[in-house]
Design a protein around this motif. Sequence first.
Motif, PDB file in Angstrom:
ATOM      1  N   GLY A   1       0.733  -1.228   0.193  1.00  0.00           N
ATOM      2  CA  GLY A   1       0.024   0.018  -0.222  1.00  0.00           C
ATOM      3  C   GLY A   1       0.788   1.149  -0.004  1.00  0.00           C
ATOM      4  O   GLY A   1       2.169   1.076   0.313  1.00  0.00           O
ATOM      5  N   GLY A   2       0.314   2.399  -0.346  1.00  0.00           N
ATOM      6  CA  GLY A   2       0.912   3.625  -0.462  1.00  0.00           C
ATOM      7  C   GLY A   2       0.173   4.551  -1.157  1.00  0.00           C
ATOM      8  O   GLY A   2      -1.040   4.740  -0.720  1.00  0.00           O
ATOM      9  N   GLU A   3       0.462   5.128  -2.201  1.00  0.00           N
ATOM     10  CA  GLU A   3       0.029   6.098  -3.021  1.00  0.00           C
ATOM     11  C   GLU A   3       0.214   5.589  -4.482  1.00  0.00           C
ATOM     12  O   GLU A   3       1.299   5.341  -5.282  1.00  0.00           O
ATOM     13  N   SER A   4      -0.796   5.092  -5.172  1.00  0.00           N
ATOM     14  CA  SER A   4      -0.803   4.381  -6.370  1.00  0.00           C
ATOM     15  C   SER A   4      -0.153   4.941  -7.465  1.00  0.00           C
ATOM     16  O   SER A   4       0.546   4.674  -8.438  1.00  0.00           O
TER      17      SER A   4
ATOM     18  N   CYS B   1      -3.921  -2.663  -1.143  1.00  0.00           N
ATOM     19  CA  CYS B   1      -4.437  -1.285  -1.293  1.00  0.00           C
ATOM     20  C   CYS B   1      -3.834  -0.838  -2.521  1.00  0.00           C
ATOM     21  O   CYS B   1      -4.490  -0.821  -3.687  1.00  0.00           O
ATOM     22  N   ALA B   2      -2.885   0.186  -2.416  1.00  0.00           N
ATOM     23  CA  ALA B   2      -2.514   0.808  -3.835  1.00  0.00           C
ATOM     24  C   ALA B   2      -1.949  -0.496  -4.599  1.00  0.00           C
ATOM     25  O   ALA B   2      -2.105  -0.100  -5.953  1.00  0.00           O
TER      26      ALA B   2
ATOM     27  N   ILE C   1      -5.016  -1.736  -6.650  1.00  0.00           N
ATOM     28  CA  ILE C   1      -5.212  -0.632  -7.710  1.00  0.00           C
ATOM     29  C   ILE C   1      -4.362  -0.838  -9.220  1.00  0.00           C
ATOM     30  O   ILE C   1      -4.699  -0.992 -10.174  1.00  0.00           O
TER      31      ILE C   1
ATOM     32  N   ARG D   1     -10.590   4.009  -6.786  1.00  0.00           N
ATOM     33  CA  ARG D   1      -9.076   4.204  -6.140  1.00  0.00           C
ATOM     34  C   ARG D   1      -9.471   4.683  -4.817  1.00  0.00           C
ATOM     35  O   ARG D   1      -8.727   4.165  -3.904  1.00  0.00           O
ATOM     36  N   ASN D   2     -10.382   5.579  -4.398  1.00  0.00           N
ATOM     37  CA  ASN D   2     -10.532   6.019  -3.008  1.00  0.00           C
ATOM     38  C   ASN D   2     -11.777   5.733  -2.781  1.00  0.00           C
ATOM     39  O   ASN D   2     -12.643   6.547  -2.289  1.00  0.00           O
TER      40      ASN D   2
ATOM     41  N   ILE E   1      -7.148   2.216   4.894  1.00  0.00           N
ATOM     42  CA  ILE E   1      -6.694   3.445   4.918  1.00  0.00           C
ATOM     43  C   ILE E   1      -6.702   3.909   3.309  1.00  0.00           C
ATOM     44  O   ILE E   1      -6.185   3.636   2.340  1.00  0.00           O
ATOM     45  N   ARG E   2      -7.413   5.006   3.246  1.00  0.00           N
ATOM     46  CA  ARG E   2      -7.878   5.594   1.824  1.00  0.00           C
ATOM     47  C   ARG E   2      -7.928   4.425   1.073  1.00  0.00           C
ATOM     48  O   ARG E   2      -7.446   4.492  -0.213  1.00  0.00           O
TER      49      ARG E   2
ATOM     50  N   HIS F   1      -4.863  -3.590   4.714  1.00  0.00           N
ATOM     51  CA  HIS F   1      -3.804  -3.653   5.036  1.00  0.00           C
ATOM     52  C   HIS F   1      -3.312  -5.007   6.111  1.00  0.00           C
ATOM     53  O   HIS F   1      -3.118  -4.564   7.276  1.00  0.00           O
TER      54      HIS F   1
HETATM   55  N1  LIG Z   1      -3.148   3.028   1.704  1.00  0.00           N
HETATM   56  C1  LIG Z   1      -3.361   2.956   0.240  1.00  0.00           C
HETATM   57  O1  LIG Z   1      -2.493   2.174  -0.260  1.00  0.00           O
HETATM   58  C2  LIG Z   1      -4.248   3.986  -0.406  1.00  0.00           C
HETATM   59  C3  LIG Z   1      -4.236   3.831  -2.040  1.00  0.00           C
HETATM   60  C4  LIG Z   1      -4.806   5.197  -2.348  1.00  0.00           C
HETATM   61  N2  LIG Z   1      -6.446   5.141  -2.408  1.00  0.00           N
HETATM   62  C5  LIG Z   1      -4.139   5.082  -3.770  1.00  0.00           C
HETATM   63  O2  LIG Z   1      -4.766   5.823  -4.714  1.00  0.00           O
HETATM   64  O3  LIG Z   1      -3.140   5.134  -4.065  1.00  0.00           O
END
Ligand SMILES: NC(=O)CC[C@H](N)C(=O)O
Length: 227
Positions: A62-65, A95-96, A99, A125-126, A160-161, A209
């Motif tokens: 996870g992180g920010e895709s 998570c990311a 995506i 995505r969110n 998380i998001r 996660h």
């Molecule tokens: N915790 C997450 O990995 C968040 C992913 C986030 N929504 C994204 O677009 O990347």
Amino acid sequence: MTSKSENGSICDTEASITIGVLALQGAFREHIAHLNRLPGVQSVEVRTKEQLADLDGLVIPGGESTTMANIAQRWGLIPELKSFAELGRPIWGTCAGLIFLADRASGQKEGGQALLGGLDCKVHRNFFGAQINSFETELPVPKALKAFESGPQGFRAMFIRAPAVLEAGPSVEVLSEYRLTAGEQSVSDGLKKVAVAVRSKNLLATAFHPELTEDCRWHKAFVDMAS
Ligand SMILES: NC(=O)CC[C@H](N)C(=O)O
């Protein structure tokens, strides 16, 4: 079993499975720590295409895709990651990472983002909103996975998001679903549930996660896929 190698360092002679964790951005250290708790597993941080060659499986954390995709693109990793998936080698996206593995995504930043694809899914995505809407809940364990045969009948899922899988093709097996609350349904066109863990051939993907909880069973499930 541990033994001393010639140079005197302690090494685990049972380690037979090597799992890489894509370490461009995000929660890769937490995955490494969980994988290292499993007997017979060693994990490595992966930053180059050369490192992909020797792996039994790869975790995309996870992180920010968008950021992760941009770095992967800049470092020339996208074609190798795509062929890793296409060759049937095991990948788990959290998570990311989910995506990143999806064939189709909505809610992307303007201009879209590079996706590895391979998972016949449409993700939002969110889906669950911004950072402030992050939450934790308990979900029933996926009966289809051997790793969950023992232990509690539920697992903690941290969103998380978080994204969610809105549509999944026939090749995709839904492992966990989340039932939307009345409030969530009202802002989601009346959708009653979404998929939050899916599996398709060599690909596993979770919207939550597991690396941030004490439970190692999702990691065990992925190691089973890679064994
Ligand atoms: N915790 C997450 O990995 C968040 C992913 C986030 N929504 C994204 O677009 O990347």
